[in-house]
Design a protein around this motif. Structure first.
Motif, mmCIF file in Angstrom:
data_model
loop_
_atom_site.group_PDB
_atom_site.id
_atom_site.type_symbol
_atom_site.label_atom_id
_atom_site.label_comp_id
_atom_site.label_asym_id
_atom_site.label_seq_id
_atom_site.Cartn_x
_atom_site.Cartn_y
_atom_site.Cartn_z
ATOM 1 N N UNK A 185 3.839 -3.384 -12.324
ATOM 2 C CA UNK A 185 2.400 -3.179 -12.528
ATOM 3 C C UNK A 185 2.011 -1.883 -13.638
ATOM 4 N N UNK A 186 0.779 -2.070 -13.710
ATOM 5 C CA UNK A 186 0.324 -0.850 -14.754
ATOM 6 C C UNK A 186 0.231 0.164 -14.031
ATOM 7 N N UNK A 187 0.233 1.325 -14.464
ATOM 8 C CA UNK A 187 0.184 2.594 -13.483
ATOM 9 C C UNK A 187 -1.137 2.913 -13.291
ATOM 10 N N UNK A 188 -1.314 3.656 -12.306
ATOM 11 C CA UNK A 188 -2.715 4.547 -11.658
ATOM 12 C C UNK A 188 -2.599 5.632 -11.725
ATOM 13 N N UNK A 189 -3.334 6.594 -12.283
ATOM 14 C CA UNK A 189 -3.277 8.034 -12.182
ATOM 15 C C UNK A 189 -3.884 8.583 -10.909
ATOM 16 N N UNK A 190 -3.064 9.603 -10.564
ATOM 17 C CA UNK A 190 -3.277 10.464 -9.453
ATOM 18 C C UNK A 190 -3.286 11.736 -9.827
ATOM 19 N N UNK A 191 -4.415 12.420 -9.650
ATOM 20 C CA UNK A 191 -4.426 13.870 -10.163
ATOM 21 C C UNK A 191 -4.659 14.818 -8.877
ATOM 22 N N UNK A 192 -3.828 15.611 -8.449
ATOM 23 C CA UNK A 192 -4.182 16.457 -7.201
ATOM 24 C C UNK A 192 -4.498 17.869 -7.770
ATOM 25 N N UNK A 193 -5.747 18.282 -7.687
ATOM 26 C CA UNK A 193 -6.174 19.651 -8.189
ATOM 27 C C UNK A 193 -5.823 20.707 -6.995
ATOM 28 N N UNK A 194 -5.412 21.885 -7.338
ATOM 29 C CA UNK A 194 -5.237 23.196 -6.484
ATOM 30 C C UNK A 194 -6.581 23.848 -6.229
ATOM 31 N N UNK B 197 0.842 -1.021 -0.035
ATOM 32 C CA UNK B 197 -0.015 -0.247 -0.324
ATOM 33 C C UNK B 197 1.035 1.193 0.095
ATOM 34 N N UNK B 198 0.500 2.423 -0.613
ATOM 35 C CA UNK B 198 0.771 3.770 -0.420
ATOM 36 C C UNK B 198 -0.201 4.610 0.104
ATOM 37 N N UNK B 199 -0.111 4.978 1.395
ATOM 38 C CA UNK B 199 -1.029 5.856 1.939
ATOM 39 C C UNK B 199 -0.511 7.343 1.553
ATOM 40 N N UNK B 200 -1.215 7.951 0.868
ATOM 41 C CA UNK B 200 -0.642 9.432 0.686
ATOM 42 C C UNK B 200 -1.605 10.572 1.220
ATOM 43 N N UNK B 201 -0.955 11.239 2.144
ATOM 44 C CA UNK B 201 -1.672 12.200 2.786
ATOM 45 C C UNK B 201 -1.099 13.670 2.527
ATOM 46 N N UNK B 202 -1.766 14.536 3.004
ATOM 47 C CA UNK B 202 -1.496 16.193 2.480
ATOM 48 C C UNK B 202 -0.942 16.168 0.865
ATOM 49 N N UNK B 203 -1.614 15.561 0.095
ATOM 50 C CA UNK B 203 -1.567 15.697 -1.198
ATOM 51 C C UNK B 203 -1.324 17.099 -1.879
ATOM 52 N N UNK B 204 -0.339 17.269 -2.847
ATOM 53 C CA UNK B 204 0.119 18.697 -3.502
ATOM 54 C C UNK B 204 -0.376 18.402 -5.135
ATOM 55 N N UNK B 205 -0.536 19.501 -5.628
ATOM 56 C CA UNK B 205 -0.717 19.286 -7.202
ATOM 57 C C UNK B 205 0.617 18.754 -7.729
ATOM 58 N N UNK B 206 1.887 18.956 -7.077
ATOM 59 C CA UNK B 206 3.218 18.406 -7.542
ATOM 60 C C UNK B 206 3.025 16.924 -7.609
ATOM 61 N N UNK B 207 2.163 16.403 -6.795
ATOM 62 C CA UNK B 207 2.200 14.693 -6.575
ATOM 63 C C UNK B 207 1.359 14.136 -7.814
ATOM 64 N N UNK B 208 0.784 14.917 -8.661
ATOM 65 C CA UNK B 208 0.245 14.542 -9.727
ATOM 66 C C UNK B 208 0.902 13.808 -10.557
ATOM 67 N N UNK B 209 0.672 12.630 -11.194
ATOM 68 C CA UNK B 209 1.703 11.663 -11.754
ATOM 69 C C UNK B 209 0.820 10.217 -12.178
#
Length: 119
Positions: free
Chosen positions: A110-119, A80-92
């Motif tokens: 593995x195949x990728x999974x898209x993470x998009x962080x909006x400001x 698992x990867x728990x991601x908190x306090x996400x920032x727009x620069x974490x988008x990838x």
């Protein structure tokens, strides 16, 4: 070893997401696991890693220290990867990877999974 990543999505800045990577076809507890990400126009970077179960040591990129946490559940063969306090620069696109080698590169992806962080 086959890896299946999931859990990506769209989240506002400051929010949280948890990525999962389910493994199959190998002895999961013997593999060190990593999470990588790649943003458009940027090189892929290792975000976090966790050693095989007999060691359990972790690594975090400076950019995510204190915000991301990697963990593994060997019974579920999942990392698992728990991601908190996400920032727009974490988008990838986030990828999970596995290796059974010490000091070598990751063998399985593995195949990728898209993470998009909006400001």
């Amino acid at each position: 070893v086959q890896l299946q990543a999931s859990g990506g999505g769209l989240v506002q800045a400051g929010g949280s997401l948890r990525l999962s990577c389910a493994a199959s076809g190998g002895t999961f507890s013997r593999y060190s696991m990593g999470w990588f990400r790649q943003a458009p126009g940027k090189v892929r970077e290792r975000v976090a890693a966790i050693s095989w179960s007999g060691d359990g040591s972790t690594y975090y990129a400076d950019s995510v220290k204190g915000r991301f946490t990697i963990s593994r559940d060997d019974a579920k063969e999942t990392v698992y990867l728990q991601m908190n306090s996400l920032k727009p620069e974490d988008t990838a696109v986030y990828y999970c990877a596995a290796t059974g080698r010490v000091g070598g590169g990751y063998e399985y992806w593995g195949q990728g999974t898209q993470v998009t962080v909006s400001s």
